[in-house]
Design an enzyme around this catalytic site. Structure first.
Site, PDB file in Angstrom:
ATOM      1  N   HIS A 252       0.559  -1.236   0.341  1.00  0.00           N
ATOM      2  CA  HIS A 252      -0.313  -0.385  -0.153  1.00  0.00           C
ATOM      3  C   HIS A 252       0.857   1.713   0.252  1.00  0.00           C
ATOM      4  O   HIS A 252       2.128   1.365   0.267  1.00  0.00           O
ATOM      5  CB  HIS A 252      -1.174  -0.258   0.678  1.00  0.00           C
TER       6      HIS A 252
ATOM      7  N   GLU B 112       0.909   4.139   1.701  1.00  0.00           N
ATOM      8  CA  GLU B 112       1.511   4.652   3.382  1.00  0.00           C
ATOM      9  C   GLU B 112       2.734   3.476   3.452  1.00  0.00           C
ATOM     10  O   GLU B 112       3.904   3.928   3.745  1.00  0.00           O
ATOM     11  CB  GLU B 112       0.489   4.576   4.559  1.00  0.00           C
TER      12      GLU B 112
ATOM     13  N   CYS C  44      -6.047   2.559   5.629  1.00  0.00           N
ATOM     14  CA  CYS C  44      -6.804   2.121   5.565  1.00  0.00           C
ATOM     15  C   CYS C  44      -6.894   0.667   7.376  1.00  0.00           C
ATOM     16  O   CYS C  44      -5.071   1.392   7.684  1.00  0.00           O
ATOM     17  CB  CYS C  44      -6.682  -0.114   5.354  1.00  0.00           C
TER      18      CYS C  44
ATOM     19  N   CYS D 133      -2.279   0.509   7.186  1.00  0.00           N
ATOM     20  CA  CYS D 133      -1.504   1.060   7.034  1.00  0.00           C
ATOM     21  C   CYS D 133      -1.970   1.981   7.939  1.00  0.00           C
ATOM     22  O   CYS D 133      -0.647   2.527   8.604  1.00  0.00           O
ATOM     23  CB  CYS D 133      -2.560   1.665   5.925  1.00  0.00           C
TER      24      CYS D 133
END
Length: 174
Positions: A54, A56, A84, A87
């Site tokens: 992801h 991040e 999310c 993250c």
């Protein structure tokens, strides 16, 4: 939100848009310390066949490597979408002190990126959750004896990042 915050937020949004053009997901992140960009990250889950890639998390990995530490307590993260659960956990563990985000979790859900099932699982007792975790390990051990030394503690273990929602949402193409 300062003008500089808006510029860093725009960098995260621009990264997410460019990433879609490059075959990645519509998410981008920028990590800043003392007004300087330390790292950027974009979503490469499908491109890299890595469910943890992801934006991040990728930015956090790069920032930690760049700074030579896993403590990012002097840093701020700007991300194109509300983090999310994975993250957000990585952000908390890294010690980042402030989060700015553009699109909301609902915006992400509206374009097919839903985390609702994860939040539902987190709210369910482990014994009845749908996750692969069914029982606790019958054999318990002492972590310090297994690892040989006690883990260093952080000075600000009770401090959590504050979340500031950026008001200009950009819905990235899917």
């Amino acid at each position: 939100m300062t003008q500089q915050d808006k510029e860093f937020m725009q960098m995260a949004i621009d990264a997410s848009i460019q990433n879609v053009k490059n075959g990645g997901g519509p998410f981008g992140a920028v990590i800043v310390r003392n007004g300087q960009v330390i790292a950027t990250g974009v979503n490469r889950v499908t491109a890299n066949n890595d469910p943890t890639a992801h934006a991040e998390v990728s930015a956090i990995r790069t920032a930690c490597a760049q700074l030579g530490t896993f403590h990012l307590q002097d840093c701020v993260i700007y991300t194109s979408c509300e983090p999310c659960p994975m993250c957000l956990s990585a952000i908390y563990w890294s010690g980042i002190t402030r989060i700015y985000y553009g699109n909301t979790a609902q915006d992400a859900d509206n374009i097919g990126f839903s985390d609702k099932f994860i939040y539902d699982e987190l709210a369910t007792p482990m014994s009845s959750a749908a996750s692969p975790c069914r029982t606790s390990c019958a054999t318990k051990h002492s972590a310090p004896s297994v690892h040989g030394k006690k883990r260093k503690t952080r000075s600000n273990t009770k401090t959590r990042p504050s979340i500031h929602q950026h008001t200009n949402f950009v819905h990235c193409p899917t």
